[in-house]
Design a protein around this motif. Structure first.
Motif, PDB file in Angstrom:
ATOM      1  N   LEU A  46       5.980  -4.666  -7.845  1.00 31.29           N
ATOM      2  CA  LEU A  46       4.728  -4.725  -7.104  1.00 31.29           C
ATOM      3  C   LEU A  46       4.458  -6.121  -6.553  1.00 31.29           C
ATOM      4  CD1 LEU A  46       2.438  -2.846  -6.227  1.00 31.29           C
ATOM      5  CD2 LEU A  46       1.192  -3.576  -8.254  1.00 31.29           C
ATOM      6  N   ASP A  47       4.810  -7.162  -7.299  1.00 28.29           N
ATOM      7  CA  ASP A  47       4.567  -8.514  -6.806  1.00 28.29           C
ATOM      8  C   ASP A  47       5.361  -8.805  -5.530  1.00 28.29           C
ATOM      9  OD1 ASP A  47       6.960  -8.562  -8.310  1.00 28.29           O
ATOM     10  OD2 ASP A  47       6.688 -10.647  -8.887  1.00 28.29           O
ATOM     11  N   LYS A  48       6.528  -8.212  -5.383  1.00 28.64           N
ATOM     12  CA  LYS A  48       7.327  -8.393  -4.162  1.00 28.64           C
ATOM     13  C   LYS A  48       6.691  -7.649  -2.989  1.00 28.64           C
ATOM     14  CE  LYS A  48      10.418 -11.026  -5.916  1.00 28.64           C
ATOM     15  NZ  LYS A  48      10.318 -12.452  -5.638  1.00 28.64           N
ATOM     16  N   THR A  49       6.085  -6.503  -3.259  1.00 27.54           N
ATOM     17  CA  THR A  49       5.362  -5.768  -2.225  1.00 27.54           C
ATOM     18  C   THR A  49       4.186  -6.608  -1.734  1.00 27.54           C
ATOM     19  OG1 THR A  49       5.998  -3.636  -3.174  1.00 27.54           O
ATOM     20  CG2 THR A  49       4.063  -3.645  -1.734  1.00 27.54           C
ATOM     21  N   ILE A  50       3.448  -7.200  -2.667  1.00 29.10           N
ATOM     22  CA  ILE A  50       2.310  -8.053  -2.334  1.00 29.10           C
ATOM     23  C   ILE A  50       2.776  -9.255  -1.511  1.00 29.10           C
ATOM     24  CG2 ILE A  50       0.593  -9.615  -3.344  1.00 29.10           C
ATOM     25  CD1 ILE A  50       0.349  -7.508  -5.661  1.00 29.10           C
ATOM     26  N   GLU A  51       3.847  -9.911  -1.947  1.00 26.98           N
ATOM     27  CA  GLU A  51       4.385 -11.061  -1.206  1.00 26.98           C
ATOM     28  C   GLU A  51       4.784 -10.664   0.207  1.00 26.98           C
ATOM     29  OE1 GLU A  51       7.613 -12.979  -3.289  1.00 26.98           O
ATOM     30  OE2 GLU A  51       6.424 -13.121  -5.122  1.00 26.98           O
ATOM     31  N   ASN A  57       1.069 -11.139   7.371  1.00 23.18           N
ATOM     32  CA  ASN A  57      -0.297 -11.305   7.882  1.00 23.18           C
ATOM     33  C   ASN A  57      -1.283 -10.208   7.489  1.00 23.18           C
ATOM     34  OD1 ASN A  57       0.360 -13.759   9.145  1.00 23.18           O
ATOM     35  ND2 ASN A  57       1.234 -12.642  10.875  1.00 23.18           N
ATOM     36  N   TYR A  58      -1.079  -9.614   6.341  1.00 25.94           N
ATOM     37  CA  TYR A  58      -2.060  -8.666   5.818  1.00 25.94           C
ATOM     38  C   TYR A  58      -2.902  -9.382   4.773  1.00 25.94           C
ATOM     39  CZ  TYR A  58       0.258  -4.935   8.268  1.00 25.94           C
ATOM     40  OH  TYR A  58       0.766  -4.147   9.270  1.00 25.94           O
ATOM     41  N   SER A  59      -4.190  -9.053   4.745  1.00 26.23           N
ATOM     42  CA  SER A  59      -5.089  -9.583   3.727  1.00 26.23           C
ATOM     43  C   SER A  59      -5.185  -8.543   2.619  1.00 26.23           C
ATOM     44  CB  SER A  59      -6.468  -9.854   4.319  1.00 26.23           C
ATOM     45  OG  SER A  59      -6.380 -10.860   5.310  1.00 26.23           O
ATOM     46  N   LEU A  60      -5.182  -9.012   1.365  1.00 30.01           N
ATOM     47  CA  LEU A  60      -5.076  -8.099   0.229  1.00 30.01           C
ATOM     48  C   LEU A  60      -6.089  -8.430  -0.858  1.00 30.01           C
ATOM     49  CD1 LEU A  60      -1.208  -8.511  -0.193  1.00 30.01           C
ATOM     50  CD2 LEU A  60      -2.359  -6.750   1.129  1.00 30.01           C
ATOM     51  N   ILE A  61      -6.568  -7.388  -1.515  1.00 30.43           N
ATOM     52  CA  ILE A  61      -7.305  -7.516  -2.774  1.00 30.43           C
ATOM     53  C   ILE A  61      -6.558  -6.660  -3.779  1.00 30.43           C
ATOM     54  CG2 ILE A  61      -9.415  -6.975  -4.041  1.00 30.43           C
ATOM     55  CD1 ILE A  61     -10.986  -7.593  -1.512  1.00 30.43           C
ATOM     56  N   HIS A  62      -6.197  -7.258  -4.911  1.00 32.62           N
ATOM     57  CA  HIS A  62      -5.416  -6.568  -5.942  1.00 32.62           C
ATOM     58  C   HIS A  62      -6.316  -6.312  -7.148  1.00 32.62           C
ATOM     59  CE1 HIS A  62      -1.707  -6.793  -8.850  1.00 32.62           C
ATOM     60  NE2 HIS A  62      -2.240  -5.598  -8.802  1.00 32.62           N
ATOM     61  N   ALA A  83     -10.913  -0.291   0.911  1.00 35.66           N
ATOM     62  CA  ALA A  83     -10.249  -0.948   2.044  1.00 35.66           C
ATOM     63  C   ALA A  83      -9.771   0.132   3.018  1.00 35.66           C
ATOM     64  CB  ALA A  83      -9.061  -1.768   1.533  1.00 35.66           C
ATOM     65  N   PRO A  84      -9.332  -0.265   4.196  1.00 43.29           N
ATOM     66  CA  PRO A  84      -8.807   0.736   5.141  1.00 43.29           C
ATOM     67  C   PRO A  84      -7.557   1.454   4.615  1.00 43.29           C
ATOM     68  CG  PRO A  84      -9.279  -1.318   6.279  1.00 43.29           C
ATOM     69  CD  PRO A  84      -9.420  -1.593   4.816  1.00 43.29           C
ATOM     70  N   ILE A 131      -3.947  -1.998  -4.552  1.00 41.28           N
ATOM     71  CA  ILE A 131      -3.979  -3.113  -3.605  1.00 41.28           C
ATOM     72  C   ILE A 131      -4.720  -2.635  -2.369  1.00 41.28           C
ATOM     73  CG2 ILE A 131      -2.612  -4.713  -2.231  1.00 41.28           C
ATOM     74  CD1 ILE A 131      -0.266  -3.998  -4.176  1.00 41.28           C
ATOM     75  N   GLY A 132      -5.861  -3.255  -2.067  1.00 41.04           N
ATOM     76  CA  GLY A 132      -6.584  -2.983  -0.827  1.00 41.04           C
ATOM     77  C   GLY A 132      -5.950  -3.808   0.279  1.00 41.04           C
ATOM     78  N   ILE A 133      -5.734  -3.188   1.446  1.00 43.88           N
ATOM     79  CA  ILE A 133      -4.968  -3.824   2.517  1.00 43.88           C
ATOM     80  C   ILE A 133      -5.758  -3.795   3.821  1.00 43.88           C
ATOM     81  CG2 ILE A 133      -2.809  -3.738   3.838  1.00 43.88           C
ATOM     82  CD1 ILE A 133      -1.692  -2.117   1.353  1.00 43.88           C
ATOM     83  N   TRP A 134      -5.884  -4.974   4.440  1.00 43.21           N
ATOM     84  CA  TRP A 134      -6.509  -5.123   5.745  1.00 43.21           C
ATOM     85  C   TRP A 134      -5.523  -5.798   6.678  1.00 43.21           C
ATOM     86  CZ3 TRP A 134      -8.990  -5.698   1.190  1.00 43.21           C
ATOM     87  CH2 TRP A 134     -10.223  -5.044   1.015  1.00 43.21           C
ATOM     88  N   GLY A 135      -5.398  -5.272   7.888  1.00 42.00           N
ATOM     89  CA  GLY A 135      -4.607  -5.916   8.928  1.00 42.00           C
ATOM     90  C   GLY A 135      -5.530  -6.673   9.866  1.00 42.00           C
ATOM     91  N   ASP A 136      -4.973  -7.383  10.830  1.00 42.34           N
ATOM     92  CA  ASP A 136      -5.782  -8.154  11.781  1.00 42.34           C
ATOM     93  C   ASP A 136      -6.820  -7.290  12.481  1.00 42.34           C
ATOM     94  OD1 ASP A 136      -4.583 -10.556  11.205  1.00 42.34           O
ATOM     95  OD2 ASP A 136      -3.175 -10.470  12.872  1.00 42.34           O
TER      96      ASP A 136
END
Length: 145
Positions: A46-51, A57-62, A83-84, A131-136
């Motif tokens: 999972l840490d590699k997915t987050i990295e 350029n994705y913003s994340l909340i874990h 998140a979206p 993991i909440g994920i936001w793009g630009d």
């Protein structure tokens, strides 16, 4: 907001690749080409997915549960969309030596790359991470509101 398109994993341990593909809109093969891992032998931590998502350029909340005394502790909270798009990590069974990831949309629908239904996915032993994920585009829309 774009609807998430289900992408099936093509390797035994390719659920992370399929999930990254679903949230980025890139093809499975494009994501797979960015890694040297043999996904028939090993999965992606999972840490590699987050990295990877952060580097693209994705913003994340874990969110994660550090301790749980009961298998259903926090499941409702963890599967509450914030998140979206989300990547959800579950432990399928109590004695599983591995985790499994799937995507959740802003409405809480789960998209499982190995073919589980939404109900089957929700019945996993425990939800360990979200993991909440936001793009630009998601962030630009939020600023305008």
């Amino acid at each position: 907001m774009k609807k998430i398109k289900l992408i099936r994993q093509r390797h035994e341990n390719g659920c992370s690749i399929a999930c990254i593909s679903m949230v980025t809109g890139k093809t499975y093969d494009e994501i797979d080409a960015d890694f040297s891992t043999d996904f028939n032998q090993n999965g992606l931590m999972l840490d590699k997915t987050i990295e990877y998502l952060g580097a693209h350029n994705y913003s994340l909340i874990h969110k994660y549960i550090t301790q749980y005394g009961h298998k259903d502790f926090g499941k409702d909270e963890m599967l509450n969309p914030f998140a979206p798009k989300h990547i959800v990590r579950v432990q399928p069974k109590a004695d599983s030596d591995y985790g499994h990831v799937m995507v959740m949309d802003a409405d809480g629908q789960l998209f499982c790359p190995d073919g589980q239904t939404d109900e089957e996915a929700r019945n996993s032993y425990i939800v360990t991470d979200v993991i909440g994920i936001w793009g630009d585009n998601d962030l630009r829309k939020k600023k305008k509101q």
